[in-house]
Design a protein around this motif. Structure first.
Motif, PDB file in Angstrom:
ATOM      1  N   VAL A 128     -35.380 -15.672 -37.053  1.00  0.00           N
ATOM      2  CA  VAL A 128     -35.934 -14.320 -37.146  1.00  0.00           C
ATOM      3  C   VAL A 128     -37.076 -14.355 -38.163  1.00  0.00           C
ATOM      4  CG1 VAL A 128     -35.416 -11.915 -37.684  1.00  0.00           C
ATOM      5  CG2 VAL A 128     -33.672 -13.347 -36.600  1.00  0.00           C
TER       6      VAL A 128
ATOM      7  N   ASP B 298     -32.959  -6.910 -32.241  1.00  0.00           N
ATOM      8  CA  ASP B 298     -33.602  -6.689 -30.940  1.00  0.00           C
ATOM      9  C   ASP B 298     -34.482  -5.441 -30.969  1.00  0.00           C
ATOM     10  OD1 ASP B 298     -32.438  -8.981 -29.915  1.00  0.00           O
ATOM     11  OD2 ASP B 298     -30.839  -7.904 -28.841  1.00  0.00           O
TER      12      ASP B 298
ATOM     13  N   GLN C 285     -37.517  -6.239 -33.071  1.00  0.00           N
ATOM     14  CA  GLN C 285     -38.406  -7.098 -32.288  1.00  0.00           C
ATOM     15  C   GLN C 285     -39.159  -6.274 -31.242  1.00  0.00           C
ATOM     16  OE1 GLN C 285     -37.724  -8.550 -28.845  1.00  0.00           O
ATOM     17  NE2 GLN C 285     -39.422  -9.984 -28.934  1.00  0.00           N
TER      18      GLN C 285
ATOM     19  N   THR D  54     -43.017 -10.032 -38.855  1.00  0.00           N
ATOM     20  CA  THR D  54     -44.406  -9.949 -38.391  1.00  0.00           C
ATOM     21  C   THR D  54     -45.250  -9.286 -39.481  1.00  0.00           C
ATOM     22  OG1 THR D  54     -44.124  -7.764 -37.407  1.00  0.00           O
ATOM     23  CG2 THR D  54     -43.646  -9.683 -35.979  1.00  0.00           C
TER      24      THR D  54
ATOM     25  N   ILE E  40     -40.347  -7.733 -36.144  1.00  0.00           N
ATOM     26  CA  ILE E  40     -39.904  -9.120 -36.293  1.00  0.00           C
ATOM     27  C   ILE E  40     -40.226  -9.851 -34.998  1.00  0.00           C
ATOM     28  CG2 ILE E  40     -38.017  -8.569 -37.905  1.00  0.00           C
ATOM     29  CD1 ILE E  40     -36.109  -9.230 -35.459  1.00  0.00           C
ATOM     30  N   ALA E  41     -40.194 -11.163 -35.071  1.00  0.00           N
ATOM     31  CA  ALA E  41     -40.375 -11.998 -33.880  1.00  0.00           C
ATOM     32  C   ALA E  41     -39.328 -13.097 -33.933  1.00  0.00           C
ATOM     33  CB  ALA E  41     -41.778 -12.592 -33.857  1.00  0.00           C
ATOM     34  N   TYR E  42     -38.931 -13.556 -32.758  1.00  0.00           N
ATOM     35  CA  TYR E  42     -38.010 -14.685 -32.687  1.00  0.00           C
ATOM     36  C   TYR E  42     -38.828 -15.962 -32.541  1.00  0.00           C
ATOM     37  CZ  TYR E  42     -34.290 -11.261 -31.879  1.00  0.00           C
ATOM     38  OH  TYR E  42     -33.412 -10.224 -32.006  1.00  0.00           O
TER      39      TYR E  42
END
Length: 166
Positions: free
Chosen positions: A111, A89, A92, A114, A97-99
């Motif tokens: 996960v 989290d 992100q 990016t 990172i992105a979900y």
């Protein structure tokens, strides 16, 4: 004071006997725990120029695969899902990172790393390569492979619930 001495005497007298192999394994385990601490500290130093820690680095590296949920990453790393979720989290929130939707599971997002996360990971990996090459040069490949094989076998036994005890 006399009561403490009596307790120590009872503890010494009732201490279970270990086999020679048990003593050797205990020494191995203590060494492995100390090594884990040193590796974490070294990882933190390697990750610091990229603004990361060892724990965040591990999640970024796992996110590179792009096909793992937080729970899968946690299992792979041998960590608690909740801890990995907190790290994910934060990563992100920082855009590292992105979900993404998971076709296998509606709620467990995948996960993904990016571009910014990949750039940070690359900085760490350049430093790690030099560090690993330098330390690795002190050993033969066979020595390191044998050590890794023993550690992998112990992990498999522990993950399988084997304790070897009665």
């Amino acid at each position: 004071m006399n009561e403490i001495q009596n307790r120590q005497h009872v503890v010494k007298r009732n201490r279970p006997k270990r086999t020679m192999e048990g003593d050797a394994f205990s020494a191995f385990a203590i060494t492995a725990l100390r090594l884990a601490g040193h590796l974490t500290a070294a990882g933190d130093q390697l990750a610091k120029p990229a603004g990361q820690t060892s724990a965040r680095w591990q999640v970024l590296a796992a996110a590179r695969r792009g096909d793992m949920s937080v729970a899968q990453i946690a299992r792979t790393l041998g960590l608690a899902r909740q801890g990995v979720q907190r790290l994910a989290d934060v990563l992100q929130g920082e855009g590292l990172i992105a979900y993404a939707d998971n076709p296998q599971h509606q709620r467990a997002k995948l996960v993904r790393l990016t571009t910014e996360g990949a750039d940070r990971l690359a900085v760490i990996e350049v430093s790690q390569a030099g560090w690993a090459n330098g330390l690795g040069a002190a050993f033969t490949s066979a020595e390191l492979d044998a050590a890794r094989a023993v550690m992998a076998r112990v992990m498999e036994m522990l993950e399988g619930g084997e304790t070897g005890g009665d």
